[in-house]
Motif scaffolding. Structure first.
Motif, mmCIF file in Angstrom:
data_model
loop_
_atom_site.group_PDB
_atom_site.id
_atom_site.type_symbol
_atom_site.label_atom_id
_atom_site.label_comp_id
_atom_site.label_asym_id
_atom_site.label_seq_id
_atom_site.Cartn_x
_atom_site.Cartn_y
_atom_site.Cartn_z
ATOM 1 N N ALA A 27 0.823 -1.205 0.000
ATOM 2 C CA ALA A 27 0.000 0.000 0.000
ATOM 3 C C ALA A 27 0.862 1.263 0.000
ATOM 4 O O ALA A 27 1.934 1.294 0.579
ATOM 5 N N ARG A 28 0.343 2.280 -0.682
ATOM 6 C CA ARG A 28 1.033 3.566 -0.731
ATOM 7 C C ARG A 28 0.146 4.632 -0.102
ATOM 8 O O ARG A 28 -1.075 4.561 -0.173
ATOM 9 N N ARG A 29 0.774 5.626 0.485
ATOM 10 C CA ARG A 29 -0.020 6.656 1.150
ATOM 11 C C ARG A 29 -0.747 7.558 0.169
ATOM 12 O O ARG A 29 -1.710 8.227 0.543
ATOM 13 N N ASP A 30 -0.318 7.623 -1.063
ATOM 14 C CA ASP A 30 -0.987 8.519 -2.009
ATOM 15 C C ASP A 30 -2.263 7.882 -2.569
ATOM 16 O O ASP A 30 -3.024 8.512 -3.270
ATOM 17 N N GLU A 31 -2.488 6.609 -2.224
ATOM 18 C CA GLU A 31 -3.573 5.857 -2.825
ATOM 19 C C GLU A 31 -4.951 6.286 -2.348
ATOM 20 O O GLU A 31 -5.926 6.232 -3.075
ATOM 21 N N GLU A 32 -5.013 6.630 -1.075
ATOM 22 C CA GLU A 32 -6.326 6.705 -0.460
ATOM 23 C C GLU A 32 -6.156 7.467 0.850
ATOM 24 O O GLU A 32 -5.116 7.364 1.488
ATOM 25 N N LYS A 33 -7.203 8.216 1.294
ATOM 26 C CA LYS A 33 -6.933 9.116 2.414
ATOM 27 C C LYS A 33 -6.726 8.434 3.756
ATOM 28 O O LYS A 33 -5.989 8.947 4.591
ATOM 29 N N ALA A 34 -7.345 7.277 3.977
ATOM 30 C CA ALA A 34 -7.092 6.595 5.248
ATOM 31 C C ALA A 34 -5.637 6.137 5.301
ATOM 32 O O ALA A 34 -5.020 6.097 6.355
ATOM 33 N N ARG A 35 -5.103 5.820 4.134
ATOM 34 C CA ARG A 35 -3.722 5.353 4.094
ATOM 35 C C ARG A 35 -2.712 6.458 4.312
ATOM 36 O O ARG A 35 -1.581 6.197 4.698
ATOM 37 N N ALA A 36 -3.119 7.696 4.054
ATOM 38 C CA ALA A 36 -2.188 8.819 4.209
ATOM 39 C C ALA A 36 -1.694 8.936 5.643
ATOM 40 O O ALA A 36 -0.668 9.528 5.917
ATOM 41 N N MET A 91 -12.445 2.276 2.596
ATOM 42 C CA MET A 91 -11.113 1.745 2.852
ATOM 43 C C MET A 91 -10.791 1.751 4.340
ATOM 44 O O MET A 91 -10.259 0.785 4.882
ATOM 45 N N GLU A 92 -11.140 2.851 4.987
ATOM 46 C CA GLU A 92 -10.850 2.937 6.418
ATOM 47 C C GLU A 92 -11.536 1.813 7.186
ATOM 48 O O GLU A 92 -10.933 1.149 8.028
ATOM 49 N N ASP A 93 -12.800 1.549 6.867
ATOM 50 C CA ASP A 93 -13.535 0.495 7.563
ATOM 51 C C ASP A 93 -12.883 -0.865 7.334
ATOM 52 O O ASP A 93 -12.723 -1.653 8.256
ATOM 53 N N ARG A 94 -12.499 -1.135 6.083
ATOM 54 C CA ARG A 94 -11.869 -2.422 5.804
ATOM 55 C C ARG A 94 -10.519 -2.537 6.494
ATOM 56 O O ARG A 94 -10.142 -3.589 6.986
ATOM 57 N N LYS A 95 -9.788 -1.443 6.534
ATOM 58 C CA LYS A 95 -8.473 -1.482 7.174
ATOM 59 C C LYS A 95 -8.577 -1.779 8.667
ATOM 60 O O LYS A 95 -7.765 -2.503 9.215
#
Ligand SMILES: Nc1nc2c(ncn2[C@@H]2O[C@H](COP(=O)(O)OP(=O)(O)O)[C@@H](O)[C@H]2O)c(=O)[nH]1
Lengths: 422, 309
Positions: free
Chosen positions: B142-151, B300-304
């Motif tokens: 996973a990359r942080r630029d992918e999605e806001k929860a990942r940032a 995404m946040e919920d799945r994470k």
């Protein structure tokens, strides 16, 4: 594609315009995609806001969107033809010190926002102080909302003077003042026509051109051994006896043929070759990840240090350091026992003494101190169970910085910066 | 290091060289500090780059950990073929965590309905495999630029004994020092590509001449359109009669399940063409091609939180 990376942290009190500024940098550099913008527009509308709130671009997690606040360091990416940028977006609420220290630790530059109407706040001083405590090499004071003070040069000069006076107390190497309006874009990407009296660069121009190559330590060879590569290939004569010491250069420039010293043994040898998967290289410097082959067989393992015989780090068990305490659940008290991780070495540590607590707003030192709690900064004296190979943080951020870990919860409870070691 | 970095000043690294150095450092740190790491390998471009980095990090030695694929049973056959070949070349052991086996054993239920996808079931299979193999660290692409929860997610992201992520109690990460301590049953997800952008990934693939599954390049395929996403006509998707199948020249921008990964129209057959298209596109890769992220703002946040990749 051949640009370098600038990592910078942004700091500001709530409502100084930090999210708007970041949103604008991302937007103007075309790093915002249509679907991201659509989603922000939709959310702005449901909230009944008139303008599209660019600040929403940087609000990541559900809890934050619901409460409308930013609670943790978030990383953003954008690029221009000149440079790639990584923003550590550090929120301005509770937890502030912890977040700012975290964001600043890896940054080449810090942008501290000030609201031109309000002038320097206690928080602005604190942000600037934290950036210098973490030895962020370049500091920008972005004086925002200039549109609300009629783009007044006098107002800009007042704030600049006041801050310059304060900055004499800090260890600032490079300080730049830029008057901006994040909302309208003045001096963010292009020079503003509203402030003809300002002759400096726009913020983006400054970010693109600030010289950072010499910020890393290129003088003192420091190679913390991270991993020993031993292929164990009995049938391959080339690799049969291969032993390589892998790691990321933390200081200085290494070259094949250099005489080097191994710590803790104190034995000296030569660098045979500096290996990468793409072949040998003729020099290695921070932050390259390489593998060293040495001329002599010395017993070397993870946590050891390779340096030059005439330029060694301190091999220290007694360390004075500035600590930023980051634990919500636990306080730091004298005689606390913790785990220290410094470069690739982990050991046990006892806090002997808390020398003083630093008031991050006034820089006053309170020596009558018996504990440090969350977000407090103080100077401490540590005793480590085995020698660590340290430099003063001022000399090298990578060999002068460390973290403390609570053994009970395994959480990171402090960031430390070596001030003195013996 | 690339020759192009000559254009930079002395003692400066290009962005790709810095990102590579950081990724290699992270991989070595994990190999040194964790007993049983595993690299999550799907055959998608990010995981292919991770595997490449792992080969570089431990050269001339072998990669000191196995790779694991969470196989939904609904993957593109081209990708599975690529996976097996690539794993053999790298000389690493492959662990397959099978969603099909989980369904057959009655541990999870096959979802039904129009957007039915086994995507979310991957979490259960992944967590069970982590438990079964006693995995202490799992590399994810996973990359942080992918999605806001990942940032906001850390490079070393702690998971409790239920595999869950708690965004509110993350360990602060300072300098290049990572806290790797866990108790038995817990594990860490490690993201060595955190600071890479999609363009960095493609630029690196081009520079290093890394092989990818063919479906990343323009090819002709039977597809149909649903909610603006071009889905491959395949046996696993519930297509209704109004959704007409037609032939189109497409490529994939991400590689996931056939049921929820969309294709984009493209004529880019060479990597340089793909980079040109990506540099010009105005839609994020997940927004354009992943139905799984469209369910809600916080999908995404919920799945994470549940333990997803
Ligand atoms: N007039 C004016 N308003 C601004 C400027 N920058 C930000 N604002 C407004 O100030 C408010 C707070 O900004 P925001 O970016 O959310 O602040 P943050 O809390 O620092 O992230 C918002 O209503 C912005 O529109 C500026 O340069 N000029």
């Amino acid at each position: 594609m051949s640009t370098d990376i600038l990592r910078f942290a942004t700091a500001g009190s709530v409502d100084d315009g930090k999210s708007t500024l970041i949103g604008r940098l991302l937007y103007d550099s075309k790093s915002i995609f249509e679907d991201q913008l659509d989603s922000v527009e939709r959310t702005s509308r449901t909230r009944g806001e008139e303008q599209t709130n660019l600040a929403l671009l940087t609000d990541g997690l559900r809890a934050e969107r619901e409460q409308g606040i930013t609670i943790d360091v978030a990383y953003r990416y954008f690029a221009t033809p000149r440079r790639t940028f990584i923003i550590a977006d550090t929120p301005g609420h509770i937890q502030y010190t912890r977040n700012m220290v975290t964001g600043a630790s890896n940054s080449d530059l810090a942008v501290v926002l000030v609201d031109a109407r309000k002038g320097l706040q206690e928080q602005s001083r604190r942000h600037a102080f934290l950036a210098t405590l973490l030895q962020v090499p370049h500091l920008v004071l972005a004086i925002n909302k200039m549109d609300l003070v009629d783009y007044s040069q006098q107002r800009f000069e007042e704030i600049k003077e006041e801050f310059s006076a304060f900055a004499t107390k800090l260890d600032v190497t490079d300080l730049t003042f830029i008057p901006i309006s994040a909302l309208h874009g003045d001096n963010v990407v292009d020079r503003s026509l509203n402030m003809p009296w300002y002759e400096g660069p726009s913020l983006l121009h400054h970010l693109e051109h600030v010289h950072i190559a010499s910020d890393r330590n290129l003088k003192d060879v420091r190679f913390p051994v991270q991993y020993v590569i031993r292929p164990h290939k009995a049938d391959d004569p080339e690799l049969h006896d291969f032993r390589g010491y892998a790691g990321q250069v933390a200081g200085g420039v290494l070259k094949p043929g250099d005489e080097v010293m191994h710590l803790p043994s104190g034995l000296t040898t030569h660098i045979d070759a500096i290996i990468t998967a793409d072949g040998d290289v003729q020099e290695a410097f921070s932050p390259m990840s390489v593998t060293l082959r040495l001329a002599d067989d010395i017993d070397i393992s993870r946590g050891d240090m390779i340096c030059r015989p005439n330029n060694k780090p301190h091999a220290a068990q007694d360390i004075d350091a500035m600590l930023c305490w980051m634990s919500e659940g636990r306080k730091l008290t004298p005689r606390s026992k913790l785990v220290i991780k410094h470069t690739t070495r982990t050991a046990k540590v006892m806090v002997r003494d808390i020398l003083y607590r630093l008031d991050v707003n006034t820089l006053h030192r309170d020596e009558d101190v018996s504990e440090l709690v969350l977000n407090e900064i103080g100077r401490v004296n540590l005793r480590v169970t085995q020698p660590l190979f340290v430099d003063e943080y001022q000399r090298n951020r990578l060999t002068g910085g460390f973290i403390l870990i609570d053994e009970g919860t395994n959480t990171t409870v402090a960031a430390g910066m070596v001030t003195q070691a013996n | 290091m690339s020759q192009s970095s000559q254009a930079l000043g002395r003692y400066q690294l290009s962005q790709l060289d810095s990102l590579e150095a950081e990724g290699i450092y992270i991989m070595r740190e994990v190999a040194a500090e964790f007993e049983r790491p595993v690299l999550l390998f799907s055959g998608g471009k990010d995981s292919v780059v991770m595997l490449h980095l792992a080969q570089k990090a431990f050269a001339p030695g072998p990669i000191p950990f196995p790779v694991m694929h969470v196989d939904t049973g609904h993957n593109f056959p081209e990708v599975i073929e690529f996976r097996d070949r690539r794993v053999a070349e790298a000389g690493v052991r492959l662990i397959v965590a099978s969603v099909q086996e989980q369904i057959d054993a009655g541990k999870v239920t096959e979802p039904t309905g129009r957007w039915a996808s086994r995507n979310r079931l991957q979490t259960a299979a992944l967590l069970e495999a982590i438990e079964e193999h006693n995995i202490t660290a799992a590399f994810g692409g996973a990359r942080r630029d992918e999605e806001k929860a990942r940032a906001k997610e850390r490079v070393f992201s702690f998971r409790d004994e239920f595999g869950q992520w708690d965004p509110k109690s993350q360990r602060p990460e300072l300098w290049n020092i990572f806290n790797t301590r866990i108790n038995p049953g817990e594990h860490i997800r490690v993201f060595p590509l955190s600071n890479w952008t999609e363009l960095d990934i493609w630029g690196y693939i081009a520079r290093e001449k890394i092989e990818l599954p063919d479906i990343y390049f323009a090819h002709s395929r039977q597809v149909f359109e649903r909610d603006g996403i071009l889905l491959a006509d395949n046996p696993y998707v519930n297509r209704d009669d109004s959704e007409e199948v037609f032939e189109a020249t497409v490529r994939y921008r991400t590689v996931g399940d056939m049921t929820c990964t969309g294709a984009v129209r493209s004529t880019a057959t060479e990597i340089e063409d793909v980079i040109t298209e990506i540099a010009a596109t105005r839609i994020t890769e997940r927004g354009q091609t992943r139905a799984d992220d469209r369910t809600s703002e916080a999908a995404m946040e919920d799945r994470k939180r549940e333990g997803y990749f």
